[in-house]
Scaffold this motif. Sequence first.
Motif, short mmCIF file in Angstrom:
data_model
loop_
_atom_site.label_atom_id
_atom_site.label_comp_id
_atom_site.label_asym_id
_atom_site.label_seq_id
_atom_site.Cartn_x
_atom_site.Cartn_y
_atom_site.Cartn_z
N LYS A 44 66.10 6.30 56.15
CA LYS A 44 67.29 6.40 56.49
C LYS A 44 68.51 5.95 55.75
O LYS A 44 69.65 5.98 56.27
N VAL A 45 68.45 5.67 54.27
CA VAL A 45 69.41 5.11 53.43
C VAL A 45 69.66 6.14 52.33
O VAL A 45 68.69 6.30 51.52
N ASP A 46 70.70 6.52 52.19
CA ASP A 46 71.33 7.47 50.94
C ASP A 46 71.68 6.41 49.99
O ASP A 46 72.88 6.69 49.86
N SER A 47 70.91 5.70 49.49
CA SER A 47 71.45 4.48 48.38
C SER A 47 71.72 5.40 47.08
O SER A 47 72.47 4.78 46.33
N LEU A 48 71.39 6.55 46.90
CA LEU A 48 71.50 7.28 45.52
C LEU A 48 72.74 8.02 45.68
O LEU A 48 73.39 8.62 44.64
N GLY A 49 73.38 8.42 46.85
CA GLY A 49 74.76 8.93 47.05
C GLY A 49 74.28 10.51 46.78
O GLY A 49 75.25 11.48 46.63
N ILE A 50 73.24 11.00 47.42
CA ILE A 50 72.82 12.48 47.47
C ILE A 50 73.83 13.19 48.44
O ILE A 50 74.43 14.37 48.26
N ASP A 95 80.94 8.38 53.25
CA ASP A 95 80.13 8.81 54.38
C ASP A 95 78.73 9.55 53.51
O ASP A 95 78.01 10.34 54.08
N GLY A 96 79.00 9.48 52.26
CA GLY A 96 77.78 10.19 51.64
C GLY A 96 77.09 9.23 50.70
O GLY A 96 76.29 9.75 49.73
N ILE A 97 77.00 8.13 50.75
CA ILE A 97 76.34 6.88 50.05
C ILE A 97 76.55 5.61 50.76
O ILE A 97 77.15 5.46 51.70
N ASP A 98 75.15 4.98 50.60
CA ASP A 98 75.17 3.70 51.24
C ASP A 98 75.20 2.51 50.56
O ASP A 98 74.96 2.64 49.34
N PRO A 99 75.71 1.29 50.81
CA PRO A 99 75.76 0.24 49.96
C PRO A 99 74.27 -0.45 49.51
O PRO A 99 73.40 -0.41 50.11
N VAL A 100 74.49 -1.09 48.29
CA VAL A 100 73.38 -1.85 47.97
C VAL A 100 73.65 -3.04 47.30
O VAL A 100 74.97 -3.59 47.12
N ALA A 101 72.71 -4.10 47.04
CA ALA A 101 73.28 -5.33 46.65
C ALA A 101 71.84 -5.93 45.92
O ALA A 101 70.64 -5.77 46.32
N PRO A 102 71.90 -6.61 44.65
CA PRO A 102 70.93 -7.39 44.16
C PRO A 102 70.23 -8.55 44.97
O PRO A 102 70.92 -8.97 45.95
N SER A 109 63.76 -0.63 39.47
CA SER A 109 65.00 -1.25 39.55
C SER A 109 65.83 -0.04 38.32
O SER A 109 66.99 0.55 38.43
N LEU A 110 65.55 0.09 37.00
CA LEU A 110 65.96 0.88 36.26
C LEU A 110 65.96 2.43 36.35
O LEU A 110 66.83 3.34 36.45
N LEU A 111 64.79 2.93 37.19
CA LEU A 111 64.45 4.27 37.66
C LEU A 111 65.78 4.47 38.60
O LEU A 111 66.20 5.42 38.42
N PHE A 112 65.77 3.41 39.56
CA PHE A 112 66.86 3.60 40.55
C PHE A 112 68.30 3.87 39.73
O PHE A 112 68.71 4.65 40.38
N ALA A 113 68.38 3.03 38.96
CA ALA A 113 69.88 3.26 38.32
C ALA A 113 69.95 4.68 37.60
O ALA A 113 71.05 5.24 37.70
N ILE A 114 68.91 5.01 37.19
CA ILE A 114 68.97 6.42 36.66
C ILE A 114 69.01 7.52 37.53
O ILE A 114 69.98 8.68 37.20
N LEU A 115 68.58 7.44 38.45
CA LEU A 115 68.86 8.33 39.74
C LEU A 115 70.30 8.28 40.48
O LEU A 115 70.70 9.18 41.10
N ARG A 116 70.82 7.11 40.46
CA ARG A 116 72.02 6.93 41.00
C ARG A 116 73.32 7.09 40.27
O ARG A 116 74.49 7.58 40.74
N GLY A 117 73.12 7.37 38.88
CA GLY A 117 74.38 7.57 38.03
C GLY A 117 73.60 7.89 36.61
O GLY A 117 72.61 7.60 36.13
N ASN A 118 74.77 7.59 35.55
CA ASN A 118 74.39 7.78 34.24
C ASN A 118 74.28 6.41 33.75
O ASN A 118 75.01 5.19 33.95
#
Length: 368
Positions: free
Chosen positions: A320-326, A177-184, A215-224
Amino acid sequence: MKKTQIRLLALVMLIVLPGCDYRILERIGFTYAASYDTAAEDQVEVTISIPRAEPTVKLKREIHSAVGRSSKDARIKFSNETDLLLVNGQIRVLLYSDALARKDLSNEINSVLRDTSISPLVKITLVSGSAKELLGKDYKQHLSTDKYINRLLEKESSNHRTPKTTLYEFERDYYDDGIDPVAPILKEVGNDISVDGIGLFRDYKYVAKISNKDSLLFAILRGNLKKGDMSLDLGSSEEASSHEYIMFSSVISDRKVHVEHKTGGTIHVTIDGHLRGSVHEYIGNKKLSNDAQRHEVESKVSEILSARANRLIKQLQQHKVDSLGIGISVRNSMKYEAWKKLDWREVYPKVEVDCKIHFKAKDYGKIR
């Protein structure tokens, strides 16, 4: 006595072995990839790709397609079109058209989950346009389209251009309940297949898209990150009319999320992203060998990436998508009872999020 036993065993083998079918594997159709598209009257069109390895058969693979009320219904129909016994144990990729994903993928995903023969590590991807046409087309530069797609997704996820999305990871994020799915997202470009960004899901519905540029910036914000590469236009130089451009590779990033609960119920989140990379190319009038000028370039990169990151957050909040897991960090900062009372889907767009990206050049080439 021994000779009699040996003769008896040889006789039994002569009787039994001719009845065995040594070519049983050639009668099994191992589905390697499957695609799903919308069809009339709320039906779904399912297409499968089956590799053929028989020396007497010129076909490299079989393609079968059928329309049904469900994916299982469609599979029953096209199983009658082949002499092979269809099995799903070797399936590697599931492709869903963007039109079908915008409706809802719950039926298709749950159907796959109920099939115990399908691995939870099967890859999930969206297709811009017709998934059937993408899977069914043969590309001259690649021997097999289904394997081409599988290797492309593996390469892109290893370089963090797209998030690794398997059935397991998609379902894990769906139930969290703290993150939403993503797909390429894939699309056909001439005689090749290209990654077309990242699809953002709200539950099982595809609602928004992240472009390749971010896309890479999204990856940086989503995790390490442990590796990756990025190019950046730094704009016009102040001292000259030329443009500044930088490309850095071997990016290593570390993300930290800080949550502050302010008076009045306002939630403030700060995302600190620290990344280091090797400057592969720099076009501009600064000398990276000069510490002061190199720090100027690093500050400009940090400023541009921070601004783009904040725009990206606004885009996610708008849909309203929390794809980064905030939500995971917010949940960890409060009592579980308070979190359960919180309607995160409605609160999330109002959360104050501040992204701060800090870039540091690890090295800048051999020439100083």
